[in-house]
Design an enzyme around this catalytic site. Sequence first.
Site, mmCIF file in Angstrom:
data_model
loop_
_atom_site.group_PDB
_atom_site.id
_atom_site.type_symbol
_atom_site.label_atom_id
_atom_site.label_comp_id
_atom_site.label_asym_id
_atom_site.label_seq_id
_atom_site.Cartn_x
_atom_site.Cartn_y
_atom_site.Cartn_z
ATOM 1 N N LYS A 190 0.825 4.640 6.631
ATOM 2 C CA LYS A 190 0.006 5.466 5.735
ATOM 3 C C LYS A 190 0.617 6.859 5.644
ATOM 4 O O LYS A 190 1.583 7.189 6.302
ATOM 5 C CB LYS A 190 -1.439 5.575 6.247
ATOM 6 N N SER A 248 0.794 -1.228 0.000
ATOM 7 C CA SER A 248 0.000 0.000 0.000
ATOM 8 C C SER A 248 0.831 1.286 0.000
ATOM 9 O O SER A 248 0.308 2.347 -0.322
ATOM 10 C CB SER A 248 -0.977 0.019 1.175
#
Length: 181
Positions: free
Chosen positions: A92, A48
């Site tokens: 993230k 990700s």
Amino acid sequence: MKNYRYLERRNLMIRRIGLWIGEIAAAILLAFLVIQFCFQTVTVHGDSMQPAYYDGDTVLVNKLDYRFGSPKRLDAVILELENGSTTHYSVKRVIGLPGETVKIENGKIYINNKELKGFSEEEILSAGLAAYDVALEDDEYFVMGDNCNNSEDSRVSNIGNIKRSQFVGKITGTIHKAKRQ
């Protein structure tokens, strides 16, 4: 006379051993405090955050940065996420800050109706929850993975907006790069 010298040497040796034990204990305590409150290493799992961080990369996390300051836009961060009874860590990037409105439209991110530049040149295929205005409260952040079309982030309901208390720290660098395929 011999007894006195023997006792003196023995006492000196005991003091030296005591000092060594004290120094070792202090070093262990200091290491524990640094790891617990200042810095930590984390291994990235998943795709990700590509191309910034790949599966298997080991990153250094600065825990102090957010004890004295707040996350800033585009900071790469480690989050502590709960899913039912389990807790896991996730890497993230901070997109939206407290008090802002985030929306993804036509493959682009808008913060307070202005296009966000510098995050990703890739068109975002799934807006998820951000297809409509996402208003962030005073203690909330919107986060996304750099590989936005292969990331479970604030756009999905099981993650949603991130509270300030969920931030573990800011990634300050890569310690070990995994082999690239």
